[in-house]
Scaffold this motif. Structure first.
Motif, PDB file in Angstrom:
ATOM      1  N   TYR A 185       0.827  -1.212   0.000  1.00  0.00           N
ATOM      2  CA  TYR A 185       0.000   0.000   0.000  1.00  0.00           C
ATOM      3  C   TYR A 185       0.861   1.261   0.000  1.00  0.00           C
ATOM      4  CZ  TYR A 185      -2.973   3.694   1.956  1.00  0.00           C
ATOM      5  OH  TYR A 185      -3.612   4.878   2.184  1.00  0.00           O
ATOM      6  N   TYR A 186       1.877   1.297   0.862  1.00  0.00           N
ATOM      7  CA  TYR A 186       2.697   2.500   0.967  1.00  0.00           C
ATOM      8  C   TYR A 186       3.653   2.650  -0.220  1.00  0.00           C
ATOM      9  CZ  TYR A 186       0.910   3.563   5.586  1.00  0.00           C
ATOM     10  OH  TYR A 186       0.086   3.913   6.620  1.00  0.00           O
ATOM     11  N   VAL A 187       4.174   1.542  -0.746  1.00  0.00           N
ATOM     12  CA  VAL A 187       5.023   1.644  -1.944  1.00  0.00           C
ATOM     13  C   VAL A 187       4.204   2.184  -3.106  1.00  0.00           C
ATOM     14  CG1 VAL A 187       6.365   0.353  -3.646  1.00  0.00           C
ATOM     15  CG2 VAL A 187       6.611  -0.190  -1.220  1.00  0.00           C
ATOM     16  N   ALA A 188       2.982   1.666  -3.279  1.00  0.00           N
ATOM     17  CA  ALA A 188       2.122   2.129  -4.372  1.00  0.00           C
ATOM     18  C   ALA A 188       1.696   3.577  -4.154  1.00  0.00           C
ATOM     19  CB  ALA A 188       0.901   1.220  -4.482  1.00  0.00           C
ATOM     20  N   ARG A 189       1.448   3.944  -2.909  1.00  0.00           N
ATOM     21  CA  ARG A 189       1.010   5.309  -2.612  1.00  0.00           C
ATOM     22  C   ARG A 189       2.113   6.322  -2.879  1.00  0.00           C
ATOM     23  NH1 ARG A 189      -1.110   7.261   3.397  1.00  0.00           N
ATOM     24  NH2 ARG A 189      -1.215   9.512   2.924  1.00  0.00           N
ATOM     25  N   TYR A 190       3.348   5.991  -2.446  1.00  0.00           N
ATOM     26  CA  TYR A 190       4.471   6.927  -2.621  1.00  0.00           C
ATOM     27  C   TYR A 190       5.200   6.720  -3.943  1.00  0.00           C
ATOM     28  CZ  TYR A 190       3.920   8.195   2.303  1.00  0.00           C
ATOM     29  OH  TYR A 190       3.429   8.652   3.500  1.00  0.00           O
ATOM     30  N   LYS A 191       4.870   5.618  -4.658  1.00  0.00           N
ATOM     31  CA  LYS A 191       5.533   5.293  -5.928  1.00  0.00           C
ATOM     32  C   LYS A 191       7.048   5.244  -5.768  1.00  0.00           C
ATOM     33  CE  LYS A 191       1.929   7.150  -8.971  1.00  0.00           C
ATOM     34  NZ  LYS A 191       0.947   7.427  -7.909  1.00  0.00           N
ATOM     35  N   LYS A 225      10.871   5.980  -0.308  1.00  0.00           N
ATOM     36  CA  LYS A 225       9.955   6.799   0.494  1.00  0.00           C
ATOM     37  C   LYS A 225       9.103   5.919   1.408  1.00  0.00           C
ATOM     38  CE  LYS A 225       9.601  10.683  -2.731  1.00  0.00           C
ATOM     39  NZ  LYS A 225       8.706  11.451  -3.631  1.00  0.00           N
ATOM     40  N   ALA A 226       8.687   4.768   0.894  1.00  0.00           N
ATOM     41  CA  ALA A 226       7.906   3.853   1.720  1.00  0.00           C
ATOM     42  C   ALA A 226       8.737   3.348   2.890  1.00  0.00           C
ATOM     43  CB  ALA A 226       7.403   2.682   0.887  1.00  0.00           C
ATOM     44  N   ALA A 227      10.016   3.038   2.616  1.00  0.00           N
ATOM     45  CA  ALA A 227      10.912   2.572   3.680  1.00  0.00           C
ATOM     46  C   ALA A 227      11.098   3.644   4.747  1.00  0.00           C
ATOM     47  CB  ALA A 227      12.259   2.173   3.086  1.00  0.00           C
ATOM     48  N   THR A 228      11.237   4.900   4.315  1.00  0.00           N
ATOM     49  CA  THR A 228      11.392   6.004   5.271  1.00  0.00           C
ATOM     50  C   THR A 228      10.151   6.135   6.150  1.00  0.00           C
ATOM     51  OG1 THR A 228      12.843   7.200   3.753  1.00  0.00           O
ATOM     52  CG2 THR A 228      11.797   8.493   5.503  1.00  0.00           C
ATOM     53  N   PHE A 229       8.972   6.102   5.525  1.00  0.00           N
ATOM     54  CA  PHE A 229       7.731   6.237   6.292  1.00  0.00           C
ATOM     55  C   PHE A 229       7.567   5.087   7.283  1.00  0.00           C
ATOM     56  CE2 PHE A 229       3.246   5.412   7.037  1.00  0.00           C
ATOM     57  CZ  PHE A 229       2.784   6.673   7.411  1.00  0.00           C
ATOM     58  N   LEU A 262      -4.908  -4.831  -7.722  1.00  0.00           N
ATOM     59  CA  LEU A 262      -4.720  -5.171  -6.307  1.00  0.00           C
ATOM     60  C   LEU A 262      -4.811  -3.930  -5.429  1.00  0.00           C
ATOM     61  CD1 LEU A 262      -4.055  -7.353  -4.200  1.00  0.00           C
ATOM     62  CD2 LEU A 262      -1.615  -6.842  -4.578  1.00  0.00           C
ATOM     63  N   TYR A 263      -4.214  -2.832  -5.869  1.00  0.00           N
ATOM     64  CA  TYR A 263      -4.201  -1.594  -5.060  1.00  0.00           C
ATOM     65  C   TYR A 263      -5.619  -1.074  -4.836  1.00  0.00           C
ATOM     66  CZ  TYR A 263      -3.162   3.108  -3.447  1.00  0.00           C
ATOM     67  OH  TYR A 263      -3.107   4.278  -2.714  1.00  0.00           O
ATOM     68  N   ASN A 264      -6.476  -1.197  -5.825  1.00  0.00           N
ATOM     69  CA  ASN A 264      -7.855  -0.712  -5.673  1.00  0.00           C
ATOM     70  C   ASN A 264      -8.549  -1.366  -4.481  1.00  0.00           C
ATOM     71  OD1 ASN A 264      -7.657   0.998  -7.871  1.00  0.00           O
ATOM     72  ND2 ASN A 264      -8.469  -0.509  -9.326  1.00  0.00           N
ATOM     73  N   ALA A 280      -9.100  -1.485   2.014  1.00  0.00           N
ATOM     74  CA  ALA A 280      -8.966  -2.258   3.250  1.00  0.00           C
ATOM     75  C   ALA A 280      -8.052  -1.549   4.248  1.00  0.00           C
ATOM     76  CB  ALA A 280      -8.429  -3.649   2.930  1.00  0.00           C
ATOM     77  N   CYS A 281      -6.900  -1.075   3.765  1.00  0.00           N
ATOM     78  CA  CYS A 281      -5.948  -0.413   4.667  1.00  0.00           C
ATOM     79  C   CYS A 281      -6.538   0.859   5.269  1.00  0.00           C
ATOM     80  CB  CYS A 281      -4.659  -0.076   3.910  1.00  0.00           C
ATOM     81  SG  CYS A 281      -3.596  -1.502   3.614  1.00  0.00           S
ATOM     82  N   GLU A 282      -7.204   1.651   4.444  1.00  0.00           N
ATOM     83  CA  GLU A 282      -7.754   2.909   4.948  1.00  0.00           C
ATOM     84  C   GLU A 282      -8.862   2.665   5.966  1.00  0.00           C
ATOM     85  OE1 GLU A 282      -8.649   4.909   1.306  1.00  0.00           O
ATOM     86  OE2 GLU A 282      -6.509   5.134   0.821  1.00  0.00           O
ATOM     87  N   GLU A 283      -9.649   1.602   5.765  1.00  0.00           N
ATOM     88  CA  GLU A 283     -10.659   1.246   6.761  1.00  0.00           C
ATOM     89  C   GLU A 283     -10.003   0.810   8.076  1.00  0.00           C
ATOM     90  OE1 GLU A 283     -14.057   1.258   6.967  1.00  0.00           O
ATOM     91  OE2 GLU A 283     -13.962   2.499   5.180  1.00  0.00           O
ATOM     92  N   ILE A 284      -8.952   0.019   7.964  1.00  0.00           N
ATOM     93  CA  ILE A 284      -8.240  -0.432   9.162  1.00  0.00           C
ATOM     94  C   ILE A 284      -7.616   0.744   9.892  1.00  0.00           C
ATOM     95  CG2 ILE A 284      -6.232  -1.740   9.974  1.00  0.00           C
ATOM     96  CD1 ILE A 284      -6.886  -3.774   7.720  1.00  0.00           C
TER      97      ILE A 284
END
Length: 293
Positions: A12-18, A22-26, A66-68, A73-77
């Motif tokens: 989710y974070y890799v796809a969000r930050y592309k 950046k995902a590793a930093t977050f 998959l990201y859709n 799911a992640c945002e609901e969690i």
């Protein structure tokens, strides 16, 4: 689910930050660790999810599909986690209290004001209830605890803890000056109009028992709907009335009313916390409970 949820969270974070970096930093991880997790996820799903580019990564058609679903799911969690943090912490949540008229005016309001000033985002649900209603509400979980005047009628599994004592006094307005300067028995005051809370309140029951102990009947001329109404009506000489000493003190000091000296003793009453020890309080309710002592 074939893959560990943690892999989907990272996806989710890799796809969000592309970007793996950046995902590793977050996520406070390393870029190689993030890349390794995504390779495992791709292997378990049997398809490529990312295309590496000079600017970072982009999603493959399979990755987009998959990201859709994963993003929802992640945002609901994450939203659920935020609600629980607010509810269980002091940045939100609800405290449900049952209280009697006298307990609210004499004791609880001041503490609620202080609590609200410290934790303005916590919602307070205050119900005007007296025993046995408040005891039933505790047993069925409708309220977190009750702050009421005695007698509370609490019995196991409920627990009662005294918070303070209060002394009731009899007061009168300035048109009843003849009542000053001497001590009176309640029986001698029967000819004066009496203002009292209405039947069904703990105060009415208390004074009914008091009068009965002196072989008198409690027959108020005016039954007030709330404690707030007694003092103004006494000030305006509708009759004499009983109030907790702390409630009447400012008006006595201002010379608006005076205390009638009684030979008959008025027993002390208590304001008590009544609770079900088996009921687990949230953090907000526990903090307010602590501030009652």
């Amino acid at each position: 689910m074939a893959a560990n949820f943690e892999y989907y969270r990272i996806f989710y974070y890799v796809a969000r930050y592309k970007s793996f970096t950046k995902a590793a930093t977050f996520l406070m991880s390393s870029q190689p660790a993030i890349s390794r997790c995504m390779k495992i996820l791709e292997h378990e799903l049997g398809c490529m999810l990312f295309i590496r580019t000079k600017k970072g990564v982009s999603l493959t058609p399979e990755g987009e599909a998959l990201y859709n679903h994963v993003s929802l799911a992640c945002e609901e969690i994450f939203a659920g986690e935020a609600i629980l943090k607010n509810t269980s912490g002091l940045q939100g949540g609800v405290v449900r209290i049952g209280t009697s008229e006298t307990a609210l005016q004499v004791f609880l309001l001041e503490r609620l004001e202080h609590f609200h000033s410290l934790y303005p985002d916590i919602k307070l649900r205050i119900s005007n209830s007296i025993p046995p209603e408040s005891n039933n509400d505790l047993k069925n979980g409708s309220i977190d605890f009750a702050v009421v005047s005695t007698p509370t009628g609490a019995s196991k599994p409920l627990a009662e803890t005294e918070l303070c004592q209060l002394q009731d006094i009899l007061i009168a307005g300035n048109q009843f000056k003849e009542l000053q300067g001497r001590t009176w028995h309640l029986e001698e005051l029967k000819k004066y109009p009496l203002i009292c809370l209405g039947k069904g309140t703990k105060s009415y029951s208390f004074f009914e028992r008091l009068y009965s102990s002196y072989h008198l009947a409690l027959t108020p001329d005016i039954e007030a709907a709330s404690t707030d109404l007694i003092l103004p009506m006494v000030k305006h000489n509708f009759g004499i009335g009983f109030l907790p000493e702390s409630s009447a003190a400012p008006a006595i000091q201002a010379g608006e009313v005076f205390q009638i000296d009684l030979a008959d003793q008025i027993p002390l009453r208590s304001i008590c916390l009544v609770e079900d020890p088996k009921h687990t309080l949230n953090l907000a309710a526990r903090r307010l409970r602590e501030m009652l002592f």
